[in-house]
Design a protein around this motif. Structure first.
Motif, mmCIF file in Angstrom:
data_model
loop_
_atom_site.group_PDB
_atom_site.id
_atom_site.type_symbol
_atom_site.label_atom_id
_atom_site.label_comp_id
_atom_site.label_asym_id
_atom_site.label_seq_id
_atom_site.Cartn_x
_atom_site.Cartn_y
_atom_site.Cartn_z
ATOM 1 N N SER A 124 -4.406 6.235 -17.580
ATOM 2 C CA SER A 124 -4.048 7.534 -18.147
ATOM 3 C C SER A 124 -4.702 8.685 -17.375
ATOM 4 O O SER A 124 -4.053 9.690 -17.067
ATOM 5 C CB SER A 124 -4.456 7.587 -19.619
ATOM 6 O OG SER A 124 -4.164 8.832 -20.171
ATOM 7 N N ALA A 125 -5.970 8.536 -17.046
ATOM 8 C CA ALA A 125 -6.689 9.580 -16.305
ATOM 9 C C ALA A 125 -6.099 9.764 -14.904
ATOM 10 O O ALA A 125 -5.914 10.896 -14.445
ATOM 11 C CB ALA A 125 -8.171 9.246 -16.217
ATOM 12 N N LEU A 126 -5.795 8.660 -14.229
ATOM 13 C CA LEU A 126 -5.209 8.749 -12.888
ATOM 14 C C LEU A 126 -3.803 9.345 -12.935
ATOM 15 O O LEU A 126 -3.421 10.141 -12.068
ATOM 16 C CB LEU A 126 -5.190 7.377 -12.217
ATOM 17 C CG LEU A 126 -6.557 6.822 -11.823
ATOM 18 C CD1 LEU A 126 -6.445 5.358 -11.403
ATOM 19 C CD2 LEU A 126 -7.175 7.655 -10.714
ATOM 20 N N GLN A 127 -3.032 8.975 -13.955
ATOM 21 C CA GLN A 127 -1.686 9.545 -14.093
ATOM 22 C C GLN A 127 -1.750 11.034 -14.382
ATOM 23 O O GLN A 127 -0.905 11.796 -13.926
ATOM 24 C CB GLN A 127 -0.902 8.799 -15.182
ATOM 25 C CG GLN A 127 -0.462 7.429 -14.733
ATOM 26 C CD GLN A 127 0.238 6.631 -15.807
ATOM 27 O OE1 GLN A 127 -0.002 6.822 -17.003
ATOM 28 N NE2 GLN A 127 1.098 5.717 -15.398
ATOM 29 N N LYS A 128 -2.757 11.445 -15.121
ATOM 30 C CA LYS A 128 -2.920 12.878 -15.387
ATOM 31 C C LYS A 128 -3.229 13.627 -14.089
ATOM 32 O O LYS A 128 -2.752 14.734 -13.877
ATOM 33 C CB LYS A 128 -4.035 13.100 -16.414
ATOM 34 C CG LYS A 128 -4.170 14.526 -16.863
ATOM 35 C CD LYS A 128 -5.203 14.663 -17.961
ATOM 36 C CE LYS A 128 -5.295 16.116 -18.397
ATOM 37 N NZ LYS A 128 -6.296 16.311 -19.441
ATOM 38 N N SER A 129 -4.019 13.033 -13.225
ATOM 39 C CA SER A 129 -4.384 13.669 -11.956
ATOM 40 C C SER A 129 -3.251 13.654 -10.937
ATOM 41 O O SER A 129 -3.035 14.638 -10.231
ATOM 42 C CB SER A 129 -5.589 12.969 -11.323
ATOM 43 O OG SER A 129 -6.734 13.198 -12.076
ATOM 44 N N PHE A 130 -2.543 12.537 -10.841
ATOM 45 C CA PHE A 130 -1.553 12.361 -9.775
ATOM 46 C C PHE A 130 -0.105 12.390 -10.255
ATOM 47 O O PHE A 130 0.808 12.423 -9.433
ATOM 48 C CB PHE A 130 -1.798 11.036 -9.041
ATOM 49 C CG PHE A 130 -3.107 10.984 -8.316
ATOM 50 C CD1 PHE A 130 -3.259 11.572 -7.078
ATOM 51 C CD2 PHE A 130 -4.198 10.336 -8.878
ATOM 52 C CE1 PHE A 130 -4.468 11.524 -6.394
ATOM 53 C CE2 PHE A 130 -5.412 10.276 -8.216
ATOM 54 C CZ PHE A 130 -5.549 10.878 -6.973
ATOM 55 N N GLY A 131 0.112 12.341 -11.554
ATOM 56 C CA GLY A 131 1.464 12.289 -12.109
ATOM 57 C C GLY A 131 1.818 10.871 -12.522
ATOM 58 O O GLY A 131 1.483 9.913 -11.817
ATOM 59 N N ASN A 132 2.485 10.750 -13.660
ATOM 60 C CA ASN A 132 2.829 9.423 -14.202
ATOM 61 C C ASN A 132 3.594 8.557 -13.212
ATOM 62 O O ASN A 132 3.350 7.365 -13.092
ATOM 63 C CB ASN A 132 3.640 9.564 -15.493
ATOM 64 C CG ASN A 132 2.806 10.058 -16.645
ATOM 65 O OD1 ASN A 132 1.581 10.131 -16.561
ATOM 66 N ND2 ASN A 132 3.454 10.417 -17.732
ATOM 67 N N GLU A 133 4.553 9.166 -12.521
ATOM 68 C CA GLU A 133 5.413 8.406 -11.617
ATOM 69 C C GLU A 133 4.701 7.974 -10.336
ATOM 70 O O GLU A 133 5.199 7.141 -9.591
ATOM 71 C CB GLU A 133 6.675 9.213 -11.273
ATOM 72 C CG GLU A 133 6.427 10.453 -10.430
ATOM 73 C CD GLU A 133 5.930 11.680 -11.199
ATOM 74 O OE1 GLU A 133 5.765 12.722 -10.545
ATOM 75 O OE2 GLU A 133 5.688 11.610 -12.424
ATOM 76 N N HIS A 134 3.500 8.499 -10.093
ATOM 77 C CA HIS A 134 2.784 8.207 -8.846
ATOM 78 C C HIS A 134 1.683 7.150 -9.000
ATOM 79 O O HIS A 134 1.070 6.771 -8.003
ATOM 80 C CB HIS A 134 2.156 9.489 -8.279
ATOM 81 C CG HIS A 134 3.168 10.498 -7.851
ATOM 82 N ND1 HIS A 134 3.917 10.367 -6.721
ATOM 83 C CD2 HIS A 134 3.569 11.653 -8.434
ATOM 84 C CE1 HIS A 134 4.728 11.399 -6.599
ATOM 85 N NE2 HIS A 134 4.537 12.190 -7.641
#
Length: 188
Positions: A124-134
């Motif tokens: 969740s934290a990484l998706q917030k930083s880079f975007g869910n699709e990334h």
């Protein structure tokens, strides 16, 4: 008649020079990234580090931070060679230097080695930083796979030896001192 041939040869040489320069920038950018992937940070900075950036942060200080980050026992990092490298046709001349924008995609694999970290919270934290699709998580390997869209700037005083700065929005206050503003205003 000689003037016509001279004019035609000049017109035909300009696109060749531009394509040759773009190819040289891309080759040097690939060499720079290969050194980073190999974790040869000192050589990468020595050959390709932006001199103005290195005036603010010493090469030794940066190498130490990069080694600490990329050789940490808590996190395994693996960079993949950049893809879809697009070197701009536009050259910006500022302060006796030439600047060229580079857009590229780069994959990063990260594995957090601390057992008490929650995989879903990290995702969740990484998706917030880079975007869910990334950002994806690979259950088999335990690695987070991150696809990034990046922008870098190549600069040179002689149009032969290029130095590189990867642009990050959070670094704009530092970069504004030596990177042309038009590159920074387009950062996402």
């Amino acid at each position: 008649m000689k003037k016509i041939f001279l004019f035609l040869s000049l017109i035909l040489c300009v696109p060749f020079f531009a394509q040759n320069m773009k190819a040289e920038i891309e080759n040097q950018f690939r060499n720079y990234n290969n050194l980073i992937i190999e974790k040869n940070f000192e050589k990468a900075l020595q050959l390709y580090g932006n001199e103005d950036f290195l005036k603010l942060f010493s090469k030794e200080q940066l190498v130490e931070k990069m080694n600490a980050m990329f050789n940490s026992p808590e996190i395994d990092f693996h960079f993949v060679t950049p893809e879809n490298i697009v070197v701009s046709d536009k050259i910006i001349d500022q302060k006796e230097k030439k600047f060229v924008k580079i857009d590229f995609k780069q994959k990063l694999e990260m594995k957090f080695n601390e057992a008490d970290l929650n995989k879903d919270d990290l995702l969740s934290a990484l998706q917030k930083s880079f975007g869910n699709e990334h950002v994806k998580y690979n259950d088999k390997t335990g690695y987070f796979l991150i696809d990034t869209d990046k922008t870098a700037v190549a600069n040179s005083t002689d149009l032969k030896n290029w130095k590189f700065t990867v642009l990050e929005k959070k670094q704009i206050p530092v970069l504004i001192g030596f990177i042309p503003e038009q590159f920074l205003k387009d950062l996402k």
